[in-house]
Enzyme design. Structure first.
Site, PDB file in Angstrom:
ATOM      1  N   LYS A  14       0.853  -1.193   0.000  1.00  0.00           N
ATOM      2  CA  LYS A  14       0.000   0.000   0.000  1.00  0.00           C
ATOM      3  C   LYS A  14       0.886   1.238   0.000  1.00  0.00           C
ATOM      4  O   LYS A  14       1.881   1.293   0.749  1.00  0.00           O
ATOM      5  CB  LYS A  14      -0.841  -0.018   1.285  1.00  0.00           C
ATOM      6  CG  LYS A  14      -2.088   0.834   1.222  1.00  0.00           C
ATOM      7  CD  LYS A  14      -3.175   0.162   0.415  1.00  0.00           C
ATOM      8  CE  LYS A  14      -4.553   0.667   0.767  1.00  0.00           C
ATOM      9  NZ  LYS A  14      -5.566  -0.020  -0.071  1.00  0.00           N
ATOM     10  N   THR A  73      -4.488  -5.192   1.283  1.00  0.00           N
ATOM     11  CA  THR A  73      -3.722  -3.951   1.476  1.00  0.00           C
ATOM     12  C   THR A  73      -4.536  -2.961   2.315  1.00  0.00           C
ATOM     13  O   THR A  73      -3.980  -2.100   2.991  1.00  0.00           O
ATOM     14  CB  THR A  73      -3.288  -3.316   0.138  1.00  0.00           C
ATOM     15  OG1 THR A  73      -4.441  -2.927  -0.582  1.00  0.00           O
ATOM     16  CG2 THR A  73      -2.454  -4.283  -0.672  1.00  0.00           C
TER      17      THR A  73
END
Ligand code: URC
Length: 316
Positions: A14, A73
């Site tokens: 991320k 994520t």
């Protein structure tokens, strides 16, 4: 950077995880003569974090669409935000170590984490105090000047998690020296149109990167060996002010030597520089300044790294 597994690049993660942590532990650094910076209150300890993970166990998620081992994520983002609350230290690097080592502890099938953070610079504004102006502990302003970032790669080792790579970076320092820089003596041939310059208004964009010999000094501000980007910046300011530079190449080399000699705890210093020297429209005169304008693209750039071996060579 995460290493390939069995020759294959494989990671996911991320980016742009914005973490605005308030009231982190204040940072105090050992003062250096070139800088008035002695530390910061860390009232706002804010970062834009990029977090990437790897592990053999993720292969089926790519090759077979099997998500059974995938930590979403979105969950990574939540993990980063919530664990940031528990950080008790004062440095960006320490925060990154906490986040990545906790992630490795929680998820057994993750073998390595690469994490980087851009510190989002907020500066305390000045307000009246009993003895003149003082820093406000309530109001800060977002700064658009140069900024700091750090990255760590951390891996599960035999004795727990270990940091296997790190880099610290001062980004987008933009400095102009109006007089006292030259550029002459370069190759002149049928391709040369640039005139020699014996006094040019040198405008540079600089990124300065450094690594520590012992990463522990970056992770733990309490050891008194932390190098603040403000100190590196101020050493660059001083060098630019003092030196009559024959080129950007020479200038960055000298800045590198000064940073390394000021901070024995650093192993390397490297640079990416960009030449934005102003175009002269009206030559400066003694009684009257000159007039300059923005240079047109394309722009020149330089890259260079110095290590302690260069320093030994200079002083020998
Ligand atoms: O400091 C400089 N280095 C160069 O290599 C170069 N090349 C150029 O055109 N101007 C400059 N300036």
């Amino acid at each position: 950077m995460l290493e390939p597994i069995n020759g294959r690049t494989m990671f996911y993660g991320k980016s742009d995880v914005l973490t605005y942590r308030t009231y982190a532990k204040p940072l105090a650094v050992t003062p250096v003569p070139e800088s008035s910076f002695t530390g910061c209150d860390n009232i706002i300890f804010a970062h834009n974090i990029t977090f990437a993970v790897t592990g053999e166990a993720f292969l089926p998620s790519f090759s077979e669409g099997d998500n059974s081992m995938v930590v979403a994520t979105d969950s990574m983002k939540n993990f980063i935000l919530r664990n940031t609350a528990d950080y008790t230290g004062s440095t960006t690097e320490g925060l990154l170590q906490l986040l990545s080592s906790r992630f490795l502890d929680k998820y057994d099938h993750v073998t390595a984490v690469s994490v980087s953070a851009d510190r989002l610079p907020f500066e305390q504004v000045m307000v009246p105090g009993v003895e003149g102006l003082k820093q406000s502990h309530l109001v800060l302003r977002h700064s658009n000047n140069e900024s700091y970032s750090a990255s760590l790669t951390i891996k599960r080792g035999e004795n727990g998690t270990e940091v296997i790579a790190h880099e610290c970076r001062l980004k987008d320092l933009q400095l102009i020296k109006v007089s006292g820089s030259s550029f002459y003596g370069f190759v002149r041939d049928e391709y040369t149109t640039l005139p020699e310059s014996f006094d040019r208004p040198l405008y540079i964009f600089l990124n300065i990167n450094w690594t520590y010999s012992d990463v522990q000094h970056a992770l733990d501000g309490d050891l008194g060996q932390y190098v603040a980007s403000e100190q590196v910046r101020d050493i660059a300011h001083n060098a630019f002010h003092e030196l009559n530079s024959p080129s950007i190449q020479s200038l960055i080399y000298q800045i590198g030597l000064r940073v390394l000699s000021r901070f024995p705890q650093l192993a390397t210093v490297s640079f990416e520089s960009n030449n934005r020297t102003w175009e002269t429209i009206v030559e400066p005169e003694e009684t009257k300044g000159g007039v300059f304008t923005e240079p047109r693209p394309p722009y020149g750039f330089q890259g260079f790294s110095v290590s302690r071996a260069d320093l030994a060579g200079e002083t020998a």
